[in-house]
Every structure is written in C-alpha cells, then in structure tokens.
Design a protein around this motif. Structure first.
Motif, mmCIF file in Angstrom:
data_model
loop_
_atom_site.group_PDB
_atom_site.id
_atom_site.type_symbol
_atom_site.label_atom_id
_atom_site.label_comp_id
_atom_site.label_asym_id
_atom_site.label_seq_id
_atom_site.Cartn_x
_atom_site.Cartn_y
_atom_site.Cartn_z
ATOM 1 N N LEU A 68 0.823 -1.202 0.000
ATOM 2 C CA LEU A 68 0.000 0.000 0.000
ATOM 3 C C LEU A 68 0.864 1.261 0.000
ATOM 4 N N ILE A 69 1.880 1.276 0.836
ATOM 5 C CA ILE A 69 2.752 2.460 0.929
ATOM 6 C C ILE A 69 3.445 2.728 -0.407
ATOM 7 N N THR A 70 4.008 1.688 -1.013
ATOM 8 C CA THR A 70 4.706 1.893 -2.283
ATOM 9 C C THR A 70 3.717 2.205 -3.411
ATOM 10 N N ASP A 71 2.526 1.592 -3.375
ATOM 11 C CA ASP A 71 1.520 1.880 -4.398
ATOM 12 C C ASP A 71 1.073 3.341 -4.351
ATOM 13 N N ILE A 72 0.839 3.858 -3.152
ATOM 14 C CA ILE A 72 0.435 5.261 -3.013
ATOM 15 C C ILE A 72 1.542 6.176 -3.522
ATOM 16 N N LEU A 73 2.787 5.821 -3.208
ATOM 17 C CA LEU A 73 3.925 6.610 -3.687
ATOM 18 C C LEU A 73 3.971 6.629 -5.213
ATOM 19 N N PHE A 74 3.854 5.451 -5.828
ATOM 20 C CA PHE A 74 3.904 5.366 -7.291
ATOM 21 C C PHE A 74 2.704 6.069 -7.938
ATOM 22 N N ALA A 75 1.521 5.885 -7.331
ATOM 23 C CA ALA A 75 0.295 6.444 -7.913
ATOM 24 C C ALA A 75 0.309 7.964 -7.942
ATOM 25 N N ASN A 76 1.104 8.552 -7.059
ATOM 26 C CA ASN A 76 1.166 10.010 -6.994
ATOM 27 C C ASN A 76 2.450 10.586 -7.590
ATOM 28 N N THR A 77 3.252 9.715 -8.189
ATOM 29 C CA THR A 77 4.499 10.197 -8.803
ATOM 30 C C THR A 77 4.641 9.613 -10.209
ATOM 31 N N ILE A 78 5.446 8.583 -10.329
ATOM 32 C CA ILE A 78 5.832 8.063 -11.641
ATOM 33 C C ILE A 78 4.666 7.477 -12.434
ATOM 34 N N TYR A 79 3.647 6.908 -11.753
ATOM 35 C CA TYR A 79 2.502 6.320 -12.446
ATOM 36 C C TYR A 79 1.238 7.174 -12.287
ATOM 37 N N LYS A 80 1.426 8.470 -12.112
ATOM 38 C CA LYS A 80 0.284 9.352 -11.859
ATOM 39 C C LYS A 80 -0.736 9.320 -12.992
ATOM 40 N N SER A 81 -0.269 9.153 -14.218
ATOM 41 C CA SER A 81 -1.185 9.146 -15.370
ATOM 42 C C SER A 81 -2.067 7.898 -15.395
ATOM 43 N N TYR A 82 -1.665 6.853 -14.616
ATOM 44 C CA TYR A 82 -2.459 5.621 -14.562
ATOM 45 C C TYR A 82 -3.311 5.555 -13.294
ATOM 46 N N SER A 83 -3.233 6.602 -12.477
ATOM 47 C CA SER A 83 -3.894 6.595 -11.179
ATOM 48 C C SER A 83 -5.269 7.250 -11.258
ATOM 49 N N ASP A 84 -6.154 6.832 -10.342
ATOM 50 C CA ASP A 84 -7.478 7.453 -10.269
ATOM 51 C C ASP A 84 -7.530 8.491 -9.155
ATOM 52 N N GLY A 85 -6.373 8.919 -8.688
ATOM 53 C CA GLY A 85 -6.286 9.901 -7.615
ATOM 54 C C GLY A 85 -5.923 9.284 -6.280
ATOM 55 N N PHE A 86 -6.142 7.972 -6.151
ATOM 56 C CA PHE A 86 -5.748 7.264 -4.924
ATOM 57 C C PHE A 86 -4.756 6.166 -5.277
ATOM 58 N N LEU A 87 -5.208 5.176 -6.014
ATOM 59 C CA LEU A 87 -4.304 4.123 -6.451
ATOM 60 C C LEU A 87 -4.448 3.947 -7.962
ATOM 61 N N TYR A 88 -5.111 2.896 -8.394
ATOM 62 C CA TYR A 88 -5.266 2.629 -9.818
ATOM 63 C C TYR A 88 -6.520 1.792 -10.008
ATOM 64 N N ASP A 89 -6.998 1.721 -11.236
ATOM 65 C CA ASP A 89 -8.213 0.945 -11.505
ATOM 66 C C ASP A 89 -8.035 -0.515 -11.090
ATOM 67 N N GLY A 90 -9.008 -1.025 -10.368
ATOM 68 C CA GLY A 90 -8.987 -2.437 -9.990
ATOM 69 C C GLY A 90 -7.955 -2.803 -8.948
ATOM 70 N N TRP A 91 -7.508 -1.810 -8.158
ATOM 71 C CA TRP A 91 -6.461 -2.072 -7.168
ATOM 72 C C TRP A 91 -6.882 -3.135 -6.154
ATOM 73 N N TYR A 92 -8.171 -3.202 -5.835
ATOM 74 C CA TYR A 92 -8.653 -4.148 -4.807
ATOM 75 C C TYR A 92 -8.456 -5.594 -5.241
#
Length: 201
Positions: A68-92
């Motif tokens: 979770l910690i690394t996913d949030i970091l990636f979702a808000n930095t290097i993979y921001k274009s793939y993020s829905d603002g929190f994590l990514y589609d279908g993260w659950y």
C-alpha cells in the motif's frame, strides 16, 4: 514486576521486507516508466510473510501495508497518469491476490526448501495472474474491445497478461531468493532468530 521479552525475529523480518520494498522503489524510479512493470517484489514479500510470521495479523498486514505504501507513492508520482487519484483501476483485485499469496506461503512453505520455494513462486504467479487481471478485464477500464464481459474476454485479458506474469515470476524468484536466503543465513548466525513457541513472530 513483569518481564517483557523482546523478540528480535519480528524486527528483523520487518527490516527484510522494508529493505526489499525500498529496492523496488529505487528500481522503479531509476528506470523508464513501465519498463519493469510487474517485475515486482510483491509475490516474494507475500510468501516471506506467510512463511515466517506465525501470527496471522503480522503475516497479512506487513505485506499488505508495504504494498500500500509503495503503491500510493507510485500512484502520486511516476505512475500518476495511470492513477485514479488514490491508487489505480482495480487495485482491490491486486490486494485480494496478495492475501491469497500469503495463504500460499503459509501452506506451501511450512518447510522451506528449494523445491517448495519453486512451487510456491509458480503458485503465487498463477494466483496473481488469475485474480489481479480481473481488475483489468472487468468493466473494460482500458476500453479494450478484446475484453468483452464474458469468459472469452477474460481469457483474452489473461493471454495478453502472460508476458507481464513472466516478469512477475522472475521478480518473485529473484527477490524471494534474496529475502529467504538472507534470513536463513541470519538464522544460522543468530540463533535468537529461530522460531520459538514462546516468542513467535
């Protein structure tokens, strides 16, 4: 006066997990985006938690929290274009997969051997392949016309995911070799890290 006994095993297990997740972060941030997609330590961390933590709370929570910690970091930095603002589609679905992967570690790695480790690495890759890709297939989040909402569409999604899952298997084997090998060596050098009934990790 109560005597609280400190179990260094738990701390060392946590440090190994954090070190590997940090390595994951450094690799991702120092390579071209998506070039290491799915070459991940997630499978290895799940197996490691399942194999070494006798406490279910720790076995499941530490791998999930580290992801979770690394996913949030990636979702808000290097993979921001793939993020829905929190994590990514279908993260659950990915998190459901990691829970099942910890279960695999608990059952297949009660006795840690090279053969069992190989079987477990393949098993968690299959779990990741079947479960996490539901998030890509269901609802067509990428508007792929091949991902029709039936078994044929799901199968198309799985087939397209095979190259990524081969990377996942490679990551699980390599990161797992480092994690399990390091801790096994530490147990030999420091007997206090051996599993004990009174001081279970």
């Amino acid at each position: 006066m109560s005597h609280i006994k400190f179990n260094p095993r738990t701390l060392v297990l946590m440090v190994v997990i954090l070190a590997i997740m940090l390595m994951r972060v450094l690799i991702v941030f120092n390579t071209e985006a998506l070039s290491f997609a799915n070459f991940s330590s997630v499978g290895a961390v799940a197996l490691f938690g399942g194999a070494y933590f006798s406490s279910n709370a720790k076995a499941f929570s530490f791998p999930i929290l580290s992801l979770l910690i690394t996913d949030i970091l990636f979702a808000n930095t290097i993979y921001k274009s793939y993020s829905d603002g929190f994590l990514y589609d279908g993260w659950y679905w990915t998190y459901a997969a990691i829970i099942l992967m910890v279960v695999v570690g608990k059952f297949l790695l009660k006795n840690i051997t090279l053969a069992n480790g190989t079987i477990a690495a393949i098993a968690v890759t299959v779990v990741h392949w079947l479960v996490s890709n539901i998030g890509t297939w269901y609802g067509n989040p990428y508007n792929n016309p091949l991902f029709t909402q039936d078994l044929a569409g799901y199968w198309n999604c799985l087939v397209l995911a095979i190259p990524f899952e081969l990377r996942f298997l490679a990551g699980t084997v390599i990161y797992g070799g480092v994690m399990f090998g390091s801790f096994q060596l530490l147990k030999v050098k420091y007997p206090a890290l051996q599993r004990k009934e009174m001081l279970s990790a």
